[in-house]
Write a protein that holds these residues in place. Structure first.
Motif, PDB file in Angstrom:
ATOM      1  N   CYS A  62      21.044  27.515  74.805  1.00  0.00           N
ATOM      2  CA  CYS A  62      19.716  28.031  74.440  1.00  0.00           C
ATOM      3  C   CYS A  62      19.254  27.294  73.189  1.00  0.00           C
ATOM      4  N   GLN A  63      17.932  27.107  73.084  1.00  0.00           N
ATOM      5  CA  GLN A  63      17.411  26.396  71.910  1.00  0.00           C
ATOM      6  C   GLN A  63      17.632  27.190  70.636  1.00  0.00           C
ATOM      7  N   ASP A  64      17.727  28.514  70.746  1.00  0.00           N
ATOM      8  CA  ASP A  64      18.026  29.307  69.553  1.00  0.00           C
ATOM      9  C   ASP A  64      19.533  29.413  69.421  1.00  0.00           C
ATOM     10  N   CYS A 145      17.775  38.366  70.620  1.00  0.00           N
ATOM     11  CA  CYS A 145      18.662  39.511  70.819  1.00  0.00           C
ATOM     12  C   CYS A 145      19.000  40.185  69.490  1.00  0.00           C
ATOM     13  N   CYS A 274      22.546  38.531  74.126  1.00  0.00           N
ATOM     14  CA  CYS A 274      21.875  38.130  75.369  1.00  0.00           C
ATOM     15  C   CYS A 274      22.877  37.558  76.371  1.00  0.00           C
ATOM     16  N   TRP A 275      22.350  37.146  77.536  1.00  0.00           N
ATOM     17  CA  TRP A 275      23.239  36.535  78.529  1.00  0.00           C
ATOM     18  C   TRP A 275      23.867  35.249  77.983  1.00  0.00           C
ATOM     19  N   ALA A 276      23.152  34.571  77.054  1.00  0.00           N
ATOM     20  CA  ALA A 276      23.684  33.320  76.474  1.00  0.00           C
ATOM     21  C   ALA A 276      24.678  33.690  75.378  1.00  0.00           C
ATOM     22  N   ARG A 278      27.383  33.212  73.394  1.00  0.00           N
ATOM     23  CA  ARG A 278      28.164  32.042  72.988  1.00  0.00           C
ATOM     24  C   ARG A 278      29.220  32.451  71.968  1.00  0.00           C
ATOM     25  N   PRO A 391      11.766  29.480  76.200  1.00  0.00           N
ATOM     26  CA  PRO A 391      10.769  30.329  75.538  1.00  0.00           C
ATOM     27  C   PRO A 391      11.387  31.284  74.523  1.00  0.00           C
ATOM     28  N   GLY A 440      16.127  31.569  77.296  1.00  0.00           N
ATOM     29  CA  GLY A 440      17.423  30.925  77.095  1.00  0.00           C
ATOM     30  C   GLY A 440      17.649  29.717  77.976  1.00  0.00           C
TER      31      GLY A 440
HETATM   32  S1  SF4 Z   1      18.997  33.530  75.423  1.00  0.00           S
HETATM   33 FE1  SF4 Z   1      17.152  34.562  74.646  1.00  0.00          FE
HETATM   34  S2  SF4 Z   1      17.849  36.103  73.164  1.00  0.00           S
HETATM   35 FE2  SF4 Z   1      19.518  34.674  73.560  1.00  0.00          FE
HETATM   36  S3  SF4 Z   1      19.360  33.225  71.879  1.00  0.00           S
HETATM   37 FE3  SF4 Z   1      18.256  32.381  73.639  1.00  0.00          FE
HETATM   38  S4  SF4 Z   1      16.125  33.024  73.411  1.00  0.00           S
HETATM   39 FE4  SF4 Z   1      17.376  34.247  72.020  1.00  0.00          FE
END
Ligand code: SF4
Length: 504
Positions: A62-64, A145, A274-276, A278, A391, A440
């Motif tokens: 994910c970019q975040d 999240c 979240c699902w990501a 890590r 997004p 994500g």
């Molecule tokens: S998957 Fe969604 S909640 Fe998780 S880090 Fe990426 S953008 Fe944020």
């Protein structure tokens, strides 16, 4: 410690790009139980492809890439100051290499440090233990999240669930409520780490520590093990579904601990991931810093691919959108339509929206597609490249979005999690739509970007700048249309009714 720097860089890189097997298994189960042909299943399909792409290209899932949070155990007498310095250097190096997004923002000046270093970032928790090795666990948990973390002070009254008292029945209501209130904004299906008790500050720390447990372990405390199992079963009956589209898979893990509390306080602290999800770890040789063992993963075992077909299954009924867009085009769309965007999109999130309240846009936004996204970007020579670009949560822009639509003629807003009533009304008035991307899915969407045309407002830092991206077949689902319909409002109402049915 000649191998320390390399070991730390490898830990960060693997954590950012390669989901651990327990999370993969949980996501595979989510795919199994989701109804074919639904929007949630479409979202899970994209997510599965994205997980594979990230691992194959060693790009951020994910970019975040979140607030890097390390839990470290060292032998008694080990120099923790030197280890902390090495971790900070590894974080900066991983950022330079595009494995982490520059995420550290000075809370007073608003300036992004650019290297993920700053006051209290990264987060380092040190503990000692009676072993010769150094153990380092890392979790990367993003802002979407993190913003859905929630703390309850019992007794309290909860939407749809009524009174939550100071007992396990009350605790259970709080956890179910936590899953429900996240809807799609925390990129469901998610997992919750929970602390019952403690004080406000430490309760949150302990809740996050629960996310260091594997999703498939069993709580050694039989009372908590039973509660975890019940939450897993009941939360997946609420119907939030992937990305909050409504569906069968809302929660992939529930991990609970209990800590003593003050007689006057009874907190339930929930860390929503979240699902990501890590999370990885290593055991290092205490003399050389070499990796003796990986935690949560066996590098010798082949990685199971997640994708079961093409990422975003196309039906031929998709609507092609080529900005600049018109109100008439947007009014022809309805909730549930799938669009493919071809052409220029502008990114814009918190800082850009605040800027637009006081300043004219740096580019013509008439008919534009505005993407709520803070990408990971790398500059090679004079050219910028997108390394990750999913997004971000749109609800943060709710205070601004209606004005941006009215003043500047933006016709499509792309984000995740939906927006509120004020924006919905402005969409109806202006003929503008909200297009939900799959949260994500940063590698999946990065591949739709064919060129970076330029950037404005770089003084806000890479994630917050306004990037001009040329995309091809960028898929999204209309979840708020120009007629006042909102899938998010519908799902929130329906899941609220289902939550009510669980009321004890
Ligand atoms: S998957 Fe969604 S909640 Fe998780 S880090 Fe990426 S953008 Fe944020």
């Amino acid at each position: 410690m000649q191998h320390l720097a390399q070991s730390l860089l490898e830990l960060i890189t693997q954590t950012s790009t390669n989901l651990p097997p327990d999370v993969r298994a949980a996501m595979a189960h989510a795919l199994d139980i989701e109804t074919p042909g639904t929007q949630s299943q479409q979202a899970l399909s994209v997510i599965a492809s994205n997980i594979d792409m990230a691992e194959e290209d060693a790009g951020p899932i994910c970019q975040d890439t979140g607030m890097p949070t390390f839990l470290i155990h060292t032998p008694v007498g080990f120099n923790q100051l030197k280890l902390a310095a090495a971790i900070r250097e590894a974080v900066a190096e991983a950022t330079r290499r595009g494995k982490l997004r520059p995420n550290s923002v000075d809370s007073i000046t608003g300036k992004n440090s650019g290297d993920n270093l700053g006051e209290e970032t990264p987060v380092l928790h040190f503990e000692q233990w009676e072993h010769d090795e150094v153990e380092i666990k890392l979790i990367l948990k993003g802002g979407g999240c993190e913003n859905k973390n929630i703390q309850y002070s019992l007794p309290c009254d909860l939407d749809h669930l009524g009174r939550a008292g100071r007992d396990l029945a009350g605790v259970k209501k709080c956890i179910l409520h936590a899953v429900w209130q996240a809807q799609g904004q925390g990129c469901a299906p998610g997992a919750v780490g929970v602390c019952i008790g403690s004080d406000r500050g430490h309760g949150y720390v302990l809740a996050k520590y629960q996310l260091f447990r594997t999703l498939d372990d069993v709580n050694p405390n039989p009372v908590l093990a039973k509660l975890e199992a019940e939450i897993m079963e009941e939360a997946n009956r609420i119907g939030v579904g992937a990305m909050g589209f409504g569906g069968n898979a809302s929660l992939i893990g529930c991990k609970i601990t209990a800590a003593n509390r003050l007689p006057a306080s009874f907190f339930v602290s929930v860390a929503y991931d979240c699902w990501a999800f890590r999370r990885l770890g290593v055991r290092l040789d205490g003399q050389t810093g070499a990796i003796n063992q990986w935690l949560y993963r066996d590098p010798q075992s082949p990685i199971k691919k997640m994708a079961r077909g093409e990422g975003f299954p196309l039906t031929g009924r998709e609507v092609i959108l080529t900005p600049p867009l018109t109100a008439e085009q947007m009014r022809s769309l309805k909730v549930g339509d799938v669009v493919l965007i071809r052409g220029t999109m502008f990114t814009g999130r918190d800082n850009v929206h605040a800027y637009l309240m006081k300043n004219p846009p740096p580019a013509d936004l008439n008919g534009a597609a505005l993407y709520h996204c803070g990408p990971v970007m790398l500059k090679q020579g004079e050219e910028w490249f997108v390394k990750a670009a999913g997004p971000t949560t749109s609800s943060r822009e709710e205070p601004y979005q209606a004005d941006v639509l009215r003043r500047y003629g933006v016709k499509a807003v792309i984000g995740k999690g939906g927006m509120g009533a004020k924006t919905l009304a402005a969409r109806k008035e202006c003929g503008a739509g909200y297009l939900n991307g799959i949260g994500g899915a940063a590698q999946f969407y990065a591949r739709t970007v064919k060129k970076v045309h330029g950037v404005h407002l770089m003084e806000f830092g890479i994630p917050e700048a306004m990037w001009h991206l040329e995309v091809h077949d960028f898929p999204a689902i209309v979840t708020m249309d120009a007629h006042g319909n909102s899938l998010h409002a519908d799902v929130e109402q329906k899941t609220g009714e289902l939550l009510e049915a669980l009321r004890a």
